[in-house]
Write a protein that holds these residues in place. Structure first.
Motif, PDB file in Angstrom:
ATOM      1  N   HIS A  67       0.844  -1.187   0.000  1.00 20.90           N
ATOM      2  CA  HIS A  67       0.000   0.000   0.000  1.00 20.90           C
ATOM      3  C   HIS A  67       0.883   1.242   0.000  1.00 20.90           C
ATOM      4  O   HIS A  67       1.878   1.298   0.730  1.00 20.90           O
ATOM      5  CB  HIS A  67      -0.900   0.033   1.239  1.00 20.90           C
ATOM      6  N   LEU A  68       0.520   2.223  -0.787  1.00 23.28           N
ATOM      7  CA  LEU A  68       1.205   3.513  -0.764  1.00 23.28           C
ATOM      8  C   LEU A  68       0.366   4.477   0.060  1.00 23.28           C
ATOM      9  O   LEU A  68      -0.748   4.845  -0.331  1.00 23.28           O
ATOM     10  CB  LEU A  68       1.405   4.054  -2.177  1.00 23.28           C
ATOM     11  N   ASN A 100      -0.068   8.166   1.793  1.00 20.74           N
ATOM     12  CA  ASN A 100       0.361   9.566   1.711  1.00 20.74           C
ATOM     13  C   ASN A 100      -0.440  10.370   2.722  1.00 20.74           C
ATOM     14  O   ASN A 100      -1.614  10.087   2.970  1.00 20.74           O
ATOM     15  CB  ASN A 100       0.129  10.141   0.312  1.00 20.74           C
ATOM     16  N   ILE A 124       5.235  10.713   2.638  1.00 19.47           N
ATOM     17  CA  ILE A 124       5.050   9.620   1.686  1.00 19.47           C
ATOM     18  C   ILE A 124       5.550   8.351   2.355  1.00 19.47           C
ATOM     19  O   ILE A 124       6.661   8.323   2.912  1.00 19.47           O
ATOM     20  CB  ILE A 124       5.774   9.878   0.345  1.00 19.47           C
ATOM     21  N   PRO A 171       5.632   4.306   1.674  1.00 21.18           N
ATOM     22  CA  PRO A 171       5.443   2.975   1.086  1.00 21.18           C
ATOM     23  C   PRO A 171       5.400   1.921   2.183  1.00 21.18           C
ATOM     24  O   PRO A 171       6.247   1.907   3.086  1.00 21.18           O
ATOM     25  CB  PRO A 171       6.657   2.809   0.177  1.00 21.18           C
ATOM     26  N   ARG A 218       6.824   0.003   7.367  1.00 25.46           N
ATOM     27  CA  ARG A 218       6.817   1.285   6.655  1.00 25.46           C
ATOM     28  C   ARG A 218       8.207   1.870   6.474  1.00 25.46           C
ATOM     29  O   ARG A 218       9.047   1.824   7.372  1.00 25.46           O
ATOM     30  CB  ARG A 218       5.994   2.313   7.443  1.00 25.46           C
TER      31      ARG A 218
END
Length: 437
Positions: free
Chosen positions: A352-353, A355, A377, A379, A396
Motif C-alpha cells: 500500500h502507498l 500519503n 510519503i 510505502p 513502513r
C-alpha cells in the motif's frame, strides 16, 4: 503517552488459555537526520504531541493481559475479568538502548489495572473499579483520543448504554489547581488535594440495517476540588468547581465508511483541552481569588473514513481547540487548529502507498500564530493482504517534509525546532513497524 492505543474496533483478543487472553499495540523503528544527529522520536508538531501527524513518534510497547476469573457462558450470564496493561517507551532515542538502570530514559508505567464484573444482579448491569482506559474512539492518524478521554483511577457502573463513573485525579507539584503553598517561604508546595470527577454518558443507536446503526453520544461531567489546607489547617487554595457538556454523532454509511462529529464545552476547572489534554488538566491562571470561575474551553472534532473503491481509502480529520483561563492576562488563552488526511492507495494486496498531508496552527495568548504544513510519503508492506485502513502490521518506510511559518520558527514551537534550531524546513526519514492485535 496514554493516547497511543489503537481504536477499540481494530483490536482482537488472542486466547492463551480458556481463562487468559492477550492483546497488544506496539511500534518500533529507526530514524535518520540528514546531518547525522539523533532525531528518533523528535516530533515536528507544534505542541510536541501527536496532533498534526504521528509518523515521527518514538518506540512504544503496550501489552494487555485479560484474566477471566469467571468466564460468561452466554451474553447474559455473569462474568468477572482482571485487566492489566503495562507500557514501555523511550524518553529519548531508541527503546532497545535502555534498561531500568538508565532512568529517566526508559519509561515503564501501569496504564490499566482494574476488575470488571458484567451482568451482575440483572442482565446488562456491569461494575468496574481500578485504573483503566476510560475513553471512546480516537483519531488514530493524529493519535488523539477526544471527547471523553478520561483515563483515571476510580470506579463505575454501566447499564446497557447508560454509564456512570467517579474518578479521582491529582497533578504534579507545579500544577496550581492541585497544590498550594504554606507561609514558610521555602517555595515548597505542601497542600495537595485531589479532584472528584463525576461522569455520566449515554449512547443512543439508530438502526439502519443489521450490524449497522447511527449513534448519538451524550456526555456530562462535574468536577469538584476541595479547599487545600496545610497540616495546621490554614487554607492556601479555595474550593473550586467545573462542568462539561458534550455531544457526538456518528453516521455509519456502510462498507466501513463513517463520519463522526463531536462538540465539547468545559467551564471552570474543567477547561482542559489545549494540546489534546483531558478536561481535568485545568488550563490557564485563576482569578484574583484563586478560583477558575469564568474559565472555559471548546473542542470540536470531525473524523471520517471514506472507502472510495477497492483501490483507495481516505482517512481525514479536523480538530479545533480553544481555551481561556480565569485571569485578565492577555497571555491566559490558547488556540489550536489542525486538519489532516491520509490516503491509502492499494497498489497490491500486500503493498500500500500511504500519503499524508496535515496543516496545524498554534497561538498562545495574543501572540503570533504559528503554523506548519507536513507532507509524508509512506510505502508500506502489509503481510495480511487486507485492503483496509485498520489492518496491521505495517512495515513502513517514510519521509516527512515540514514547512514552518516565521512565527513557529522564531518561537521554536516544536521539539524538532528546539533540537535542530530555527529553520523554515524540516526533514524526517524513518522506518517503522506498527502492529496491533
Amino acid at each position: 503517552m496514554c493516547l497511543t492505543a489503537t481504536p477499540q474496533h481494530a483490536r482482537a483478543e488472542v486466547p492463551i488459555s480458556d481463562r487468559l487472553s492477550f492483546e497488544m499495540y506496539g511500534r518500533m523503528g529507526t530514524a535518520y537526520a540528514l546531518d547525522g544527529r539523533v532525531i528518533q522520536g523528535t516530533r515536528l508538531n507544534l505542541r510536541g504531541g501527536p496532533i498534526g501527524g504521528r509518523f515521527e513518534e518514538g518506540d512504544y510497547l503496550e501489552p494487555t493481559l485479560k484474566f477471566y476469573i469467571l468466564k460468561p457462558g452466554t451474553e447474559e450470564s455473569t462474568g468477572v475479568r482482571l485487566v492489566l496493561t503495562p507500557a514501555m517507551f523511550a524518553r529519548t532515542s531508541f527503546l532497545g538502548f535502555f534498561t531500568s538502570n538508565t532512568f529517566p530514559n526508559l519509561g515503564i508505567e501501569i496504564f490499566q489495572a482494574y476488575a470488571e464484573a458484567t451482568n451482575v444482579l440483572i442482565p446488562g448491569l456491569s461494575f468496574w473499579g481500578g485504573q483503566r482506559f476510560y475513553r471512546g474512539e480516537d483519531v488514530h492518524i493524529a493519535d488523539y483520543y477526544y471527547f471523553n478521554q478520561l483515563n483515571g483511577q476510580g470506579g463505575g457502573v454501566r447499564y446497557k448504554e447508560l454509564d456512570f463513573a467517579l474518578l479521582l485525579q491529582t497533578g504534579p507539584r507545579n500544577s496550581p489547581p492541585f497544590y498550594g503553598y504554606d507561609e514558610t517561604g521555602d517555595e515548597t508546595p505542601d497542600a495537595q488535594r485531589q479532584r472528584l470527577v463525576f461522569v455520566s454518558q449515554y449512547v443512543h443507536r439508530f438502526p439502519v440495517e443489521e450490524k449497522r446503526a447511527h449513534r448519538l453520544h451524550l456526555l456530562a461531567e462535574a468536577h469538584v476540588l476541595p479547599s487545600a489546607k496545610t497540616r495546621d489547617g490554614a487554607e492556601v487554595l479555595p474550593a473550586d468547581l467545573g462542568w462539561v457538556l458534550g455531544v457526538k454523532g456518528t453516521l455509519e454509511l456502510g462498507k466501513g465508511t463513517f463520519n463522526t462529529l463531536a462538540v465539547r464545552y468545559g467551564w471552570g476547572i474543567a477547561n482542559g483541552t489545549i494540546g489534546g489534554s483531558s478536561t481535568w488538566a485545568t488550563f490557564g491562571l485563576p482569578d484574583e481569588d484563586g478560583r477558575f470561575r469564568g474559565a472555559y474551553a471548546l473542542e470540536v472534532v470531525d473524523h471520517f473514513v471514506y472507502n472510495v473503491s477497492p483501490l483507495l481509502s481516505i482517512n481525514g480529520y479536523g480538530i479545533l481547540q480553544l481555551a481561556h483561563g480565569a485571569s485578565d492576562a492577555a497571555t491566559d488563552k490558547g488556540f489550536d487548529y489542525a486538519v489532516g488526511a491520509r490516503t491509502f492507495l492499494y497498489l497490491l494486496d500486500q503493498f500500500h502507498l500511504i500519503n499524508e498531508v496535515t496543516y496545524q496552527t498554534r497561538r498562545d495568548g495574543d501572540g503570533p500564530t504559528g503554523s506548519v504544513v507536513k507532507l509524508s510519503i509512506v510505502p508500506t508492506l502489509v503481510p495480511s493482504g487486507e485492503r483496509s485502513v485498520w489492518t496491521r502490521p505495517h512495515f513502513r518506510l517514510f519521509y516527512t517534509l515540514g514547512i514552518y511559518n516565521r512565527a513557529a520558527r522564531d518561537a521554536l514551537m516544536s521539539p524538532y525546532l528546539q533540537a535542530f534550531g530555527p529553520d523554515r524546513i524540516a526533514h524526517y526519514v524513518g522506518a517503522r513497524v506498527e502492529w496491533w492485535f
